[in-house]
Design an enzyme around this catalytic site. Structure first.
Site, PDB file in Angstrom:
ATOM      1  N   HIS A  58      -5.169  -0.335   9.918  1.00  0.00           N
ATOM      2  CA  HIS A  58      -5.376   0.229   8.670  1.00  0.00           C
ATOM      3  C   HIS A  58      -5.445  -1.181   7.987  1.00  0.00           C
ATOM      4  O   HIS A  58      -4.168  -1.494   8.268  1.00  0.00           O
ATOM      5  CB  HIS A  58      -4.590   1.455   8.393  1.00  0.00           C
TER       6      HIS A  58
ATOM      7  N   CYS B  11      -6.175   6.989   4.290  1.00  0.00           N
ATOM      8  CA  CYS B  11      -6.671   6.112   4.842  1.00  0.00           C
ATOM      9  C   CYS B  11      -6.274   6.646   6.547  1.00  0.00           C
ATOM     10  O   CYS B  11      -7.049   5.812   7.499  1.00  0.00           O
ATOM     11  CB  CYS B  11      -5.014   5.215   4.836  1.00  0.00           C
TER      12      CYS B  11
ATOM     13  N   ASN C 112      -8.381  -2.465   0.440  1.00  0.00           N
ATOM     14  CA  ASN C 112      -7.889  -1.608   1.091  1.00  0.00           C
ATOM     15  C   ASN C 112      -8.922  -0.850   0.762  1.00  0.00           C
ATOM     16  O   ASN C 112      -9.281   0.192  -0.003  1.00  0.00           O
ATOM     17  CB  ASN C 112      -6.653  -0.803   0.740  1.00  0.00           C
TER      18      ASN C 112
END
Ligand code: UT7
Length: 324
Positions: free
Chosen positions: A251, A112, A281
């Site tokens: 994020h 990520c 996500n």
């Protein structure tokens, strides 16, 4: 001398997977998903789409916004953990698709944190002489999801965001980027199979080792802690306080993580860009997708202090402060 982001672009696939759709697939509920994650829906690739297809579309938009031709690019970096295949790199496929004839190309896997890590390299390369670097965060998380595992399948989505990085003229641009890694916690989020430890075999497929495994609760705690640390580090380094930040682009893993981080930093959640409600996500794509949305809507304006912070598998965590 500094580098700056010259243009942003984004692309998400058309297909929407709602919480109601997931209710029909696993033992979950719309209310559980919204309450525990903030996610309402996510985008999923069509059958003929792979990572490089999403990356290409985001890249073309970023190039158009930056006013840079693909043929002018010196380098393409794709932050991804779900590339088209182990070989060749997805960046090389993008290079061919957009016609970036002179560009070198490689992928970067920091999960990520893939976008912020890639941005750090672009920043360094521009400072040492390259003119234009294309940075893409692109993921097809749906390709590594076990759609029978309710612990993970409700969380992730597909998409791509891109930026073109070049030289800054004045005082604006990327002020600093800070990267961290800690393999001590590598078991918190992993795809154990398909690599050299457990090459793909009938056994690994039966054991579902090709899918994401996550210790959600432990990850949650580490995420809040590392995001807060990363933000404090970049602010201290640049002699700024949290009040100076105009827009926070974190994020996007879970709304509760973002709320907890905002609370610890005493930062208003209203100044935080949030796309996880609509996109879930999207791993390395989440920050450039949110960045593009904020720029396109006029939420990020010239002269603003824009803060980026990410965490992900590895573990990795990272932050950056940008004067837009
Ligand atoms: O970007 C990559 C990094 N990843 C992350 O940042 C993820 C971080 N973690 C999280 O976002 C959260 O931990 C989750 C959303 C994954 C889970 O939320 P939680 O509040 O930590 O729930 P939990 O894991 O403590 O589970 C609570 C309960 C469990 O049931 P029992 O054992 O209490 O009976 C789970 O089985 O919720 C159950 N559960 C679900 N129930 C309905 C787990 N997933 C689901 C689901 N629907 N989808």
């Amino acid at each position: 001398m500094r580098s700056r982001i010259l243009g942003t672009g984004a692309y998400v696939p058309d297909r929407i997977l709602t919480n109601a759709d997931l209710e029909k697939m696993v033992d979950t509920s719309d209310s559980w998903i919204i309450e525990r994650t903030g996610i309402r829906e996510r985008r999923i690739v069509g059958q003929d789409q792979a990572c490089s297809d999403l990356a290409m579309k985001a890249a073309e938009k970023a190039l158009a916004k930056a006013g840079v031709l693909a043929s002018q690019l010196d380098l393409i970096i794709v932050g991804t953990c779900t590339g088209d295949s182990p070989l060749p790199s997805t960046a090389c496929l993008v290079q061919q698709k957009i016609g970036a004839t002179r560009a070198a190309a490689f992928d970067l896997n920091a999960a990520c944190c893939g976008f912020v890590y890639s941005l750090a390299l672009a920043d360094a390369y521009v400072k040492t002489g390259l003119q234009y670097v294309l940075v893409i965060g692109a993921e097809v998380m749906s390709s590594i999801i076990d759609w029978t595992d309710r612990n993970t399948c409700v969380l992730f989505g597909d998409g791509a965001g891109a930026v073109v990085v070049g030289k800054a003229e004045g005082d604006d641009g990327i002020l600093s980027i800070h990267l961290h890694g800690d393999g001590e916690h590598s078991e918190l989020i992993q795809v154990p199979g398909g690599g050299s430890r457990f090459p793909a075999s009938e056994q690994t497929l039966n054991d579902k080792l090709q899918f994401v495994q996550m210790k959600g609760n432990e990850t949650f705690k580490v995420a809040v802690k590392t995001m807060e640390e990363a933000v404090r580090e970049v602010l201290t380094f640049n002699g700024h306080s949290i009040e100076d930040v105009d827009v926070f682009v974190p994020h996007q893993a879970n709304i509760r993580i973002l709320k907890a981080v905002a609370q610890r930093l005493k930062f208003p959640l209203e100044k935080t860009v949030i796309n996880l409600d609509r996109l879930g996500n999207t791993s390395a794509a989440s920050i450039p997708l949110a960045l593009d949305e904020a720029v396109a809507s006029g939420r990020i304006r010239c002269g603003d202090y824009v803060l980026l912070a990410a965490f992900g598998a590895g573990l990795t965590w990272a932050s950056s402060l940008i004067r837009w």
